[in-house]
Scaffold this motif. Structure first.
Motif, short mmCIF file in Angstrom:
data_model
loop_
_atom_site.label_atom_id
_atom_site.label_comp_id
_atom_site.label_asym_id
_atom_site.label_seq_id
_atom_site.Cartn_x
_atom_site.Cartn_y
_atom_site.Cartn_z
N ASP A 1 32.14 12.55 18.49
CA ASP A 1 31.66 11.77 17.34
C ASP A 1 31.66 10.30 17.73
O ASP A 1 32.70 9.63 17.64
CB ASP A 1 32.54 12.00 16.12
N PHE A 2 30.53 9.81 18.19
CA PHE A 2 30.45 8.44 18.69
C PHE A 2 30.84 7.42 17.63
O PHE A 2 31.57 6.46 17.89
CB PHE A 2 29.03 8.18 19.21
N HIS A 3 30.36 7.63 16.41
CA HIS A 3 30.64 6.66 15.35
C HIS A 3 32.14 6.62 15.04
O HIS A 3 32.71 5.52 14.89
CB HIS A 3 29.86 7.02 14.08
N TYR B 1 20.62 8.04 19.78
CA TYR B 1 20.94 9.40 19.34
C TYR B 1 21.88 9.38 18.13
O TYR B 1 21.73 10.18 17.20
CB TYR B 1 21.57 10.18 20.49
N THR B 2 22.84 8.48 18.12
CA THR B 2 23.84 8.45 17.05
C THR B 2 23.31 7.84 15.77
O THR B 2 23.58 8.34 14.67
CB THR B 2 25.09 7.67 17.51
N TYR B 3 22.53 6.76 15.89
CA TYR B 3 22.19 5.98 14.70
C TYR B 3 20.71 6.02 14.29
O TYR B 3 20.39 5.64 13.17
CB TYR B 3 22.58 4.52 14.92
N LEU B 4 19.84 6.49 15.18
CA LEU B 4 18.41 6.42 14.85
C LEU B 4 17.71 7.77 14.86
O LEU B 4 16.98 8.10 13.93
CB LEU B 4 17.70 5.46 15.83
N TRP B 5 17.91 8.55 15.92
CA TRP B 5 17.12 9.78 16.06
C TRP B 5 17.94 10.81 16.83
O TRP B 5 18.01 10.74 18.06
CB TRP B 5 15.81 9.47 16.78
N ASP B 6 18.55 11.74 16.16
CA ASP B 6 19.43 12.71 16.80
C ASP B 6 18.65 13.94 17.30
O ASP B 6 18.99 15.08 16.99
CB ASP B 6 20.56 13.13 15.85
N HIS B 7 17.64 13.68 18.10
CA HIS B 7 16.83 14.75 18.68
C HIS B 7 17.47 15.20 19.98
O HIS B 7 18.03 14.40 20.73
CB HIS B 7 15.40 14.25 18.93
N ILE B 8 17.33 16.49 20.30
CA ILE B 8 17.98 17.03 21.50
C ILE B 8 17.41 16.42 22.78
O ILE B 8 18.10 16.34 23.80
CB ILE B 8 17.88 18.58 21.55
N LEU B 9 16.15 15.96 22.75
CA LEU B 9 15.57 15.34 23.94
C LEU B 9 16.27 14.02 24.26
O LEU B 9 16.47 13.69 25.44
CB LEU B 9 14.07 15.12 23.75
N PRO C 1 21.72 2.59 25.79
CA PRO C 1 20.91 2.57 24.57
C PRO C 1 20.67 3.95 23.97
O PRO C 1 20.62 4.10 22.74
CB PRO C 1 19.58 1.96 25.03
N THR C 2 20.52 4.99 24.83
CA THR C 2 20.26 6.32 24.27
C THR C 2 21.46 6.84 23.48
O THR C 2 21.29 7.63 22.54
CB THR C 2 19.89 7.33 25.37
N MET C 3 22.67 6.39 23.83
CA MET C 3 23.84 6.78 23.04
C MET C 3 23.70 6.25 21.62
O MET C 3 24.01 6.97 20.65
CB MET C 3 25.11 6.22 23.69
N LEU D 1 18.97 -3.53 18.86
CA LEU D 1 20.11 -4.14 18.17
C LEU D 1 19.78 -4.41 16.71
O LEU D 1 20.61 -4.16 15.82
CB LEU D 1 20.50 -5.45 18.87
N ILE D 2 18.58 -4.88 16.43
CA ILE D 2 18.16 -5.13 15.06
C ILE D 2 18.19 -3.84 14.23
O ILE D 2 18.60 -3.83 13.06
CB ILE D 2 16.75 -5.76 15.03
N LEU D 3 17.79 -2.74 14.86
CA LEU D 3 17.71 -1.46 14.15
C LEU D 3 19.09 -0.88 13.83
O LEU D 3 19.27 -0.22 12.80
CB LEU D 3 16.90 -0.45 14.98
N VAL D 4 20.06 -1.09 14.72
CA VAL D 4 21.36 -0.42 14.55
C VAL D 4 22.48 -1.36 14.10
O VAL D 4 23.59 -0.91 13.81
CB VAL D 4 21.79 0.28 15.85
N PHE D 5 22.19 -2.65 14.03
CA PHE D 5 23.26 -3.64 13.85
C PHE D 5 24.12 -3.37 12.61
O PHE D 5 25.35 -3.42 12.66
CB PHE D 5 22.67 -5.05 13.77
N GLU D 6 23.50 -3.06 11.48
CA GLU D 6 24.24 -2.87 10.24
C GLU D 6 25.09 -1.59 10.26
O GLU D 6 26.00 -1.44 9.44
CB GLU D 6 23.28 -2.83 9.06
N LYS D 7 24.79 -0.67 11.18
CA LYS D 7 25.52 0.60 11.25
C LYS D 7 26.70 0.56 12.20
O LYS D 7 27.51 1.49 12.23
CB LYS D 7 24.56 1.72 11.67
N ILE D 8 26.81 -0.51 12.98
CA ILE D 8 27.87 -0.61 13.99
C ILE D 8 29.22 -0.84 13.30
O ILE D 8 29.35 -1.76 12.50
CB ILE D 8 27.57 -1.75 14.97
N PRO D 9 30.25 -0.03 13.61
CA PRO D 9 31.53 -0.16 12.90
C PRO D 9 32.42 -1.31 13.37
O PRO D 9 33.31 -1.73 12.63
CB PRO D 9 32.21 1.19 13.18
#
Length: 229
Positions: free
Chosen positions: A71-73, A187-195, A182-184, A128-136
């Motif tokens: 659980d990365f988050h 995958y965790t915050y934007l698009w949890d696709h198996i690819l 970046p893919t970490m 960074l702009i896309l995930v910034f607010e989700k970073i703990p």
């Protein structure tokens, strides 16, 4: 280079791990430490001496990768701490090459890599702009980001300062890290696709292999580097 069979086993085991991860199998967590042992064994039988900094690197990478999958988050601080320690441990291995390199820069040679780094920074900024607010934890995040940018700097500048053919592996090492980190987040915050997960795992697998090869050849690079300055 000795131990090619170990590399083949490591790569096959890595592909099996990727398959298990994307299929939500917990068996991955039992196999993954074996992969780290195999690639370190490959390094050891080629240099015939232990490298405790490399052992520390593989230990940090192992924790980084396993807790990312848990659980990365939730384990954000632990994963980023292990990532940062692993990255600076590898910079320690690169420092003798950097210290020995010429301080003169040729702008014509430098312009291409600089444009590449600039393009990479633009991509990092957009992400960074896309995930910034989700970073703990922003403090830990920026420390990890500093480690990543430092790694990319060393892997880009060293082959320019020392044209030894083996130093071209540094471009691959820097590129793999620039994909893996970046893919970490993607995958965790934007698009949890198996690819995305498979790409992340493949870069982790390949990075450890390339690092082992480079460190096996590092002493040879140091001994002959004066010819390529």
């Amino acid at each position: 280079m000795r131990g090619k069979l170990l590399v083949y086993i490591y790569l096959l085991l890595g592909l099996l791990e990727v398959f298990l991860v994307v299929n939500n199998s917990a068996s991955y967590f039992y196999l993954h430490p074996l992969g780290a042992l195999l690639i370190y064994w490959f390094y050891y039988i080629n240099v015939r001496k232990h490298n405790f900094y490399l052992i520390f690197f593989f230990a940090c990478e192992l924790l980084n990768e396993v807790f990312f999958l848990f659980d990365f988050h939730y384990y954000f601080e632990l994963v980023l701490l292990c990532y940062t320690l692993a990255t600076f441990t590898m910079i320690y291995h690169l420092w003798p090459l950097f210290a020995k390199a010429s301080l003169k820069f040729n702008f014509d040679i430098l312009i291409g890599p600089l444009l590449g780094i600039l393009g990479m920074l633009v991509i990092f900024w957009e992400l960074l702009i896309l995930v910034f607010e989700k970073i703990p934890n922003y403090t830990v995040f920026f420390i990890g980001l500093s480690a990543l940018l430092s790694w990319i700097f060393f892997c880009t500048v060293l082959p320019l300062k020392n044209r030894h053919p083996q130093n071209s592996l540094l471009y691959l090492m820097g590129g793999l890290m620039a994909i893996m980190a970046p893919t970490m987040f993607i995958y965790t915050y934007l698009w949890d696709h198996i690819l995305i997960l498979a790409l992340c795992m493949m870069t982790m697998l390949t990075l450890k292999w390339v690092i082992a090869i480079f460190l096996i050849r590092r002493d040879q690079i140091l001994e002959t580097s004066d010819e390529f300055l």
